[in-house]
Design an enzyme around this catalytic site. Structure first.
Site, PDB file in Angstrom:
ATOM      1  N   TYR A 203       0.716  -1.266  -0.167  1.00 43.84           N
ATOM      2  CA  TYR A 203      -0.010   0.056  -0.018  1.00 43.84           C
ATOM      3  C   TYR A 203       0.873   1.276  -0.072  1.00 43.84           C
ATOM      4  CZ  TYR A 203      -3.622   3.145   1.237  1.00 43.84           C
ATOM      5  OH  TYR A 203      -4.646   4.410   0.990  1.00 43.84           O
TER       6      TYR A 203
ATOM      7  N   SER B 153      -6.120   0.999  -4.651  1.00 49.43           N
ATOM      8  CA  SER B 153      -6.440   2.656  -4.243  1.00 49.43           C
ATOM      9  C   SER B 153      -4.987   3.233  -4.300  1.00 49.43           C
ATOM     10  CB  SER B 153      -7.012   2.617  -2.999  1.00 49.43           C
ATOM     11  OG  SER B 153      -7.483   3.960  -2.666  1.00 49.43           O
TER      12      SER B 153
ATOM     13  N   ASP C 124     -17.608   3.519  -7.814  1.00 52.76           N
ATOM     14  CA  ASP C 124     -16.588   3.778  -7.030  1.00 52.76           C
ATOM     15  C   ASP C 124     -16.588   5.390  -7.185  1.00 52.76           C
ATOM     16  OD1 ASP C 124     -14.185   4.511  -5.732  1.00 52.76           O
ATOM     17  OD2 ASP C 124     -12.803   3.122  -6.710  1.00 52.76           O
TER      18      ASP C 124
ATOM     19  N   HIS D 293     -15.707   1.302  -3.984  1.00 50.76           N
ATOM     20  CA  HIS D 293     -14.125   1.306  -3.852  1.00 50.76           C
ATOM     21  C   HIS D 293     -13.826  -0.028  -3.036  1.00 50.76           C
ATOM     22  CE1 HIS D 293     -10.457   3.402  -3.887  1.00 50.76           C
ATOM     23  NE2 HIS D 293     -10.239   3.174  -2.640  1.00 50.76           N
TER      24      HIS D 293
END
Length: 719
Positions: free
Chosen positions: A488, A568, A650, A685
């Site tokens: 991430y 993301s 999203d 999302h």
């Protein structure tokens, strides 16, 4: 991105890391300091930004148009056709389903005489909220599976009144960030008539007398596009039960500061209204309060400087306790007497240590502090004056969620898990100083058959970075194991060990699951976060590449068997992988990614991320963004197999990012590997996605990777 379980006591706006759906560009698009010239050509839009000519060949995919819908439909069909031709996907679905099918229950929480908890019988689309009263009889309090036939309507939040008699609950449709809040009577299950709309990044906080709730909302979008229009000017309201929303009392607004977000709460004894004020997704916040015992009291601006995080923990009358990183990147606990608010009078209760604080709760008149020690959980108990009482003995090395408890109780709950051990709930008793098992799941595999080890490697600039590597026992380091590298790297989100039954299925296939704790997260406090922000974002990418190189050097895998996956902000990382180091991986999966770094701030809540990334509107920040913006760094070359993943609802990270990036990548692919789009319908999302949709997504990920590693998906998977 990894956005769930972020709510704690921070503003929910801070948890809002993402963008929105395809839709109209907003009116800020032509600010003079951003684009000095903009030209539409047959090849798209060409702009001169800060003296640099920038091409945007797929700008039209930002628009809600027939052309866009036609392109999306074609890409959906092509992606489905590719994935459906992979043999033995059903074997993967069957194994994940088998592993997923066990009863899951959360730690309980108490209000009045009622105890509440969530439970999923195994494969339910959404978990069910249950309640037990003094009689010990269990009954369903709220079943979100009855809100829709396909499980795409999900609970986005639940708030139980202090007396345990009324539930306020938020509902999200198809994964959207927009919520509607409603109310039910716990005793009868009867729906009350109250309904609250236009809510994002807010919970409902009950007044001490249970007469109503404080909440934050936006005005209805003026542009007409609920999924893409920009959101500004959040306001705090009070809703009295039984009233229409139009009658709600405006408590606080800041029209001169349109980018301020508000999280309202009430102290345990109901003596103060608390307003935590965020600005973007920065963990730093301002803090205001208002006395609720004086009808004439005004809002007091206790902390006006945006210089640090101030997480309210509780109060003893006028003494407020906070967790803060002010002059303490790893966090500390301080006390502020609001009657003597000057900084010179602030007192440190628990000093900063070498381990960052991840959470603090006041329980049984003690501070219970959750630390991260090299990414692994640690619980320590302190007195209210900061004296250490004890460390809580944990069942192993993994993640600790919690603690969950109240100041008035002499016990608390916490949840322990790792990459190979499912969530298990324990109860700690202050009288004995010991933990006891409270709830353990009955699972269809033996955790002892798997290994989850922590290793450390060195990044490009010499930084030592930890990584968890998990696999099934008996695996040999022959340099050819299928490996999935997930990461991430941003927004101070720590990737602590987290169990997923799908990961076990991947290991059962013979795969390795690796998670490096790269910079940009908060695994080592705010300094670790800052080392991956703004113009230091390249550190995040370099840490990830170094993790891949370590796995290859140590004989776990090689580049032909290595897959990259991130969601993301992690999808941005995947975009960097494709444009900076496509040689390092056989397959890459950018999911719901932030991929156009020059325009992300122009849709829904994207403006809030400028506190993490910077803004292309700012001349000094523009070069760094352009240098790594995935969409703007695609060029003709051979790319690894790529599956760009997004969803049509999203409204956090708008799918236009994935649309534009995927289209341009397909144009520039000069190799033989596939570049496909996986576009989900009636999904957002990630939050609130039904179980069946999650399982299908994992199966597509695993089979796509396996096939592009040059392997045949096994016809049978499991023990």
């Amino acid at each position: 991105m990894v956005l769930d379980s972020l709510f704690s006591k921070k503003s929910l706006l801070v948890a809002g890391l993402g963008i929105a759906l395809l839709g109209c560009q907003n009116n800020s698009d032509t600010s003079d300091n951003y684009a000095s010239k903009s030209t539409q050509t047959p090849q798209g839009v060409v702009e001169t930004l800060h003296g640099v000519e920038v091409h945007d060949p797929y700008r039209y995919l930002e628009q809600e148009s027939d052309e866009t819908h036609e392109w999306v439909a074609e890409q959906q069909q092509a992606g489905y056709a590719y994935l459906s031709k992979i043999n033995n996907k059903q074997a993967v679905v069957d194994r994940i389903t088998e592993l997923w099918n066990y009863e899951k229950q959360t730690a309980p929480f108490e209000h009045g005489d009622n105890t509440f908890y969530y439970r999923n019988d195994g494969l339910q689309a959404q978990s069910v909220l249950y309640v037990k009263g003094k009689d010990g009889v269990e009954r369903v309090a709220l079943d979100p599976n009855k809100l829709s036939s396909d499980g795409t309507v999900a609970l986005s939040g639940v708030s139980v009144s202090n007396d345990g008699k009324t539930i306020a609950y938020g509902v999200s449709k198809s994964g959207s960030d927009w919520q509607q809040w409603q109310f039910i009577d716990v005793a009868t299950g009867r729906a009350l008539g109250d309904e609250l709309k236009w809510i994002k990044f807010s919970r409902a906080q009950w007044a001490a007398d249970n007469s109503g709730v404080y909440y934050s909302r936006y005005d209805a979008p003026e542009g007409g596009n609920l999924l893409a229009d920009v959101n500004f000017n959040q306001k705090v309201y009070f809703h009295k039960l039984g009233d229409k929303q139009a009658q709600d009392t405006l408590i606080y607004e800041r029209p001169q500061n349109k980018d301020w977000g508000f999280a309202a709460s009430v102290t345990d004894k109901g003596d103060y209204l608390l307003i935590s004020i965020s600005q973007g997704t920065d963990s730093r916040n301002r803090f205001f309060y208002q006395s609720l015992t004086d009808a004439k009291a005004e809002v007091v601006e206790l902390i006006i400087d945006l210089e640090a995080e101030y997480q309210f923990l509780g109060n003893d009358k006028s003494v407020f306790y906070f967790k803060t990183d002010l002059a303490a990147p790893n966090g500390k606990v301080i006390a502020i007497d609001v009657n003597s608010p000057d900084k010179a009078n602030w007192q440190t209760i628990i000093a900063e240590s070498s381990d960052p604080i991840s959470n603090v709760e006041i329980i049984h008149d003690h501070f219970v502090v959750s630390y991260l020690h090299d990414v692994l959980g640690k619980l320590t108990i302190f007195s209210m004056n900061g004296d250490k009482r004890q460390d809580v003995d944990l069942p192993g090395k993994g993640k600790v969620a919690g603690p969950y408890g109240k100041r008035s109780k002499d016990y608390f709950y916490y949840v322990f898990n790792s990459y190979v051990q499912p969530q298990t709930t324990y109860r700690f008793d202050f009288k004995t100083g010991q933990s006891t098992l409270f709830a353990k799941p009955d699972i269809s595999f033996n955790p002892d058959d798997y290994v989850s080890e922590q290793v450390f490697y060195t990044s490009k600039d010499g930084t030592r970075v930890p990584m968890m590597v998990s696999y099934k026992k008996g695996l040999k380091k022959n340099g050819a194991n299928p490996t999935l590298l997930y990461a991430y790297g941003g927004f101070a989100i720590s990737l602590t060990p987290r169990f997923s039954p799908a990961n076990i299925a991947w290991m059962d296939m013979g795969g390795i699951y690796a998670v490096p704790n790269i910079r940009g997260g908060a695994e080592y406090g705010e300094s670790w976060h800052k080392a991956g922000m703004f113009d230091k974002k390249q550190n995040v990418f370099d840490d990830y590449y170094a993790a891949a190189e370590y796995l290859i050097e140590q004989g776990y895998t090689n580049s032909t068997k290595l897959g990259a996956y991130g969601r993301s902000n992690g999808g941005l990382l995947m975009g960097a992988v494709l444009t900076q180091r496509p040689d390092l991986f056989a397959a890459v999966l950018p999911a719901v990614g932030v991929l156009d770094m020059l325009r992300f701030h122009k849709f829904t809540i994207g403006w809030a991320w400028t506190s993490e990334y910077g803004s292309a509107d700012v001349a000094e920040q523009f070069p760094a963004l352009l240098a790594y913006s995935p969409y703007h760094n695609i060029k003709p070359r051979a790319y690894p197999a790529t599956m760009v993943m997004t969803a049509d609802h999203d409204d956090r990270v708008v799918p236009l990012h994935s649309f534009k990036f995927g289209a341009l990548l397909q144009d520039n692919q000069r190799g033989d590997a596939p570049v496909i789009m996986r576009i989900e319908s009636k999904a957002g999302h990630g939050a609130g996605k039904p179980t069946s949709m999650k399982i299908d997504e994992f199966a597509d990920i695993y089979t796509f990777l396996w096939t592009n590693f040059g392997l045949q998906v096994p016809a049978k998977i499991g023990q």
